[in-house]
Scaffold this active site. Sequence first.
Site, mmCIF file in Angstrom:
data_model
loop_
_atom_site.group_PDB
_atom_site.id
_atom_site.type_symbol
_atom_site.label_atom_id
_atom_site.label_comp_id
_atom_site.label_asym_id
_atom_site.label_seq_id
_atom_site.Cartn_x
_atom_site.Cartn_y
_atom_site.Cartn_z
ATOM 1 N N SER A 49 18.525 -53.520 -22.433
ATOM 2 C CA SER A 49 18.510 -52.074 -22.223
ATOM 3 C C SER A 49 19.515 -51.447 -23.190
ATOM 4 O O SER A 49 20.349 -52.157 -23.757
ATOM 5 C CB SER A 49 18.893 -51.740 -20.782
ATOM 6 O OG SER A 49 20.265 -52.069 -20.578
ATOM 7 N N ASP A 84 14.500 -52.677 -24.145
ATOM 8 C CA ASP A 84 13.914 -52.229 -22.876
ATOM 9 C C ASP A 84 14.172 -50.728 -22.689
ATOM 10 O O ASP A 84 15.309 -50.272 -22.827
ATOM 11 C CB ASP A 84 14.585 -53.044 -21.740
ATOM 12 C CG ASP A 84 13.936 -52.836 -20.390
ATOM 13 O OD1 ASP A 84 12.729 -52.541 -20.351
ATOM 14 O OD2 ASP A 84 14.642 -52.988 -19.375
ATOM 15 N N HIS A 85 13.145 -49.969 -22.399
ATOM 16 C CA HIS A 85 13.260 -48.509 -22.187
ATOM 17 C C HIS A 85 14.014 -47.820 -23.320
ATOM 18 O O HIS A 85 14.985 -47.081 -23.088
ATOM 19 C CB HIS A 85 13.948 -48.206 -20.846
ATOM 20 C CG HIS A 85 13.103 -48.577 -19.679
ATOM 21 N ND1 HIS A 85 12.005 -47.849 -19.271
ATOM 22 C CD2 HIS A 85 13.158 -49.644 -18.856
ATOM 23 C CE1 HIS A 85 11.436 -48.451 -18.246
ATOM 24 N NE2 HIS A 85 12.109 -49.544 -17.978
ATOM 25 N N GLU A 135 5.163 -46.489 -22.584
ATOM 26 C CA GLU A 135 5.134 -46.250 -21.133
ATOM 27 C C GLU A 135 4.461 -44.934 -20.783
ATOM 28 O O GLU A 135 4.690 -43.917 -21.426
ATOM 29 C CB GLU A 135 6.561 -46.258 -20.559
ATOM 30 C CG GLU A 135 6.578 -45.959 -19.048
ATOM 31 C CD GLU A 135 7.922 -46.221 -18.378
ATOM 32 O OE1 GLU A 135 8.652 -47.126 -18.822
ATOM 33 O OE2 GLU A 135 8.222 -45.502 -17.410
ATOM 34 N N GLY A 178 15.278 -51.937 -9.469
ATOM 35 C CA GLY A 178 16.289 -52.205 -8.444
ATOM 36 C C GLY A 178 15.639 -52.683 -7.158
ATOM 37 O O GLY A 178 14.464 -53.048 -7.133
ATOM 38 N N GLY A 209 10.304 -55.920 -11.405
ATOM 39 C CA GLY A 209 9.827 -57.185 -10.822
ATOM 40 C C GLY A 209 10.656 -57.693 -9.650
ATOM 41 O O GLY A 209 10.175 -58.489 -8.849
ATOM 42 N N THR A 232 17.367 -56.926 -11.924
ATOM 43 C CA THR A 232 18.282 -56.898 -10.782
ATOM 44 C C THR A 232 18.398 -58.245 -10.067
ATOM 45 O O THR A 232 19.485 -58.640 -9.638
ATOM 46 C CB THR A 232 17.822 -55.812 -9.772
ATOM 47 O OG1 THR A 232 17.676 -54.585 -10.491
ATOM 48 C CG2 THR A 232 18.814 -55.625 -8.648
HETATM 49 P P1 13P Z 1 14.305 -54.821 -11.781
HETATM 50 O O1 13P Z 1 15.745 -54.578 -12.087
HETATM 51 O O2 13P Z 1 13.857 -54.087 -10.571
HETATM 52 O O3 13P Z 1 13.969 -56.267 -11.735
HETATM 53 O O4 13P Z 1 13.467 -54.169 -12.998
HETATM 54 C C1 13P Z 1 13.623 -54.663 -14.289
HETATM 55 C C2 13P Z 1 12.883 -53.841 -15.273
HETATM 56 O O5 13P Z 1 11.833 -53.306 -15.014
HETATM 57 C C3 13P Z 1 13.455 -53.716 -16.619
HETATM 58 O O6 13P Z 1 12.774 -52.793 -17.399
#
Ligand code: 13P
Length: 287
Positions: A49, A84-85, A135, A178, A209, A232
């Site tokens: 991230s 990520d994002h 996305e 989360g 996930g 998470t």
């Molecule tokens: P979690 O933290 O809920 O596993 O999500 C991870 C995620 O989607 C990263 O982009």
Amino acid sequence: MLVSAEEMLKKAKAGHYAVGQFNINNLEWTKSVLQVAQEMNSPVILGVSEGAGKYMTGFGTVAAMVKAMDESLGITVPVALHLDHGTYEGCYKCIKAGFTSIMFDGSHYPIDENIAKTKELVQVAHQMGLSIEAEVGAIGGEEDGVIGMGECADPNECKAVADLGVDMLAAGIGNIHGKYPANWKGLSFETLAAIQEKTGVMPLVLHGGTGIPEDMIKKAISLGVAKINVNTECQLSFAAATRKYVEEGKDLEGKGFDPRKLLAPGAEAIKNTVREKIALFGSANKA
Ligand code: 13P
């Protein structure tokens, strides 16, 4: 072996399994994920991230560490280093830093602007040999200070973005980053089926996930999900194992305070979580 995520995801979609994206935070995280992927002969995606990139002092540091570690551990399974994002600026930084894959998250822009920016980044990423994720429809919950409401994506908008030539598409289907709240309604398989029908062979990405029940994960894979993001859950495993070590007073015994000892149970816990997920997602022996 550092590669773009394009081929591993095409194979996953065609073979009805999913590749795990495990977010990394430091050396222990990276090493744990790489070792388990190699041990299970599974392709893997290391997610970074923007917040984690900043924490590790920049995307250049992350790319250098991952490349060197991939080599020194003798990793032969396909590994993608993926933003990520990503913001628009973050995507360019990662392309320059040597990432092999990026996600442009334009879901908070009006759809026309999301499409215009995604289109530009698809061209740049592909020119440089990187894969790209887009996305549509915000993922709920909070990640690194970014808060999404968890909406379901519009299948027609998904098709419009898929048609830009992205390699993977994240579409909101009621998933949340989360821990899931007790009153969570579950994934919207109706939305997922409609998106899959519109986008055909496009590998779909399931964010959030952590905490999704196994039967829902399996159903999502059967409806076209080929990449599942987990962040998470590794953090929770790491924290619980580290807490146990300290609460048992192990850091006070002998040289138990040595960071290589102090962080070892947490790293082992991450490995167990990654092992369970790779087995559940079905990507073992698919390298
Ligand atoms: P979690 O933290 O809920 O596993 O999500 C991870 C995620 O989607 C990263 O982009």
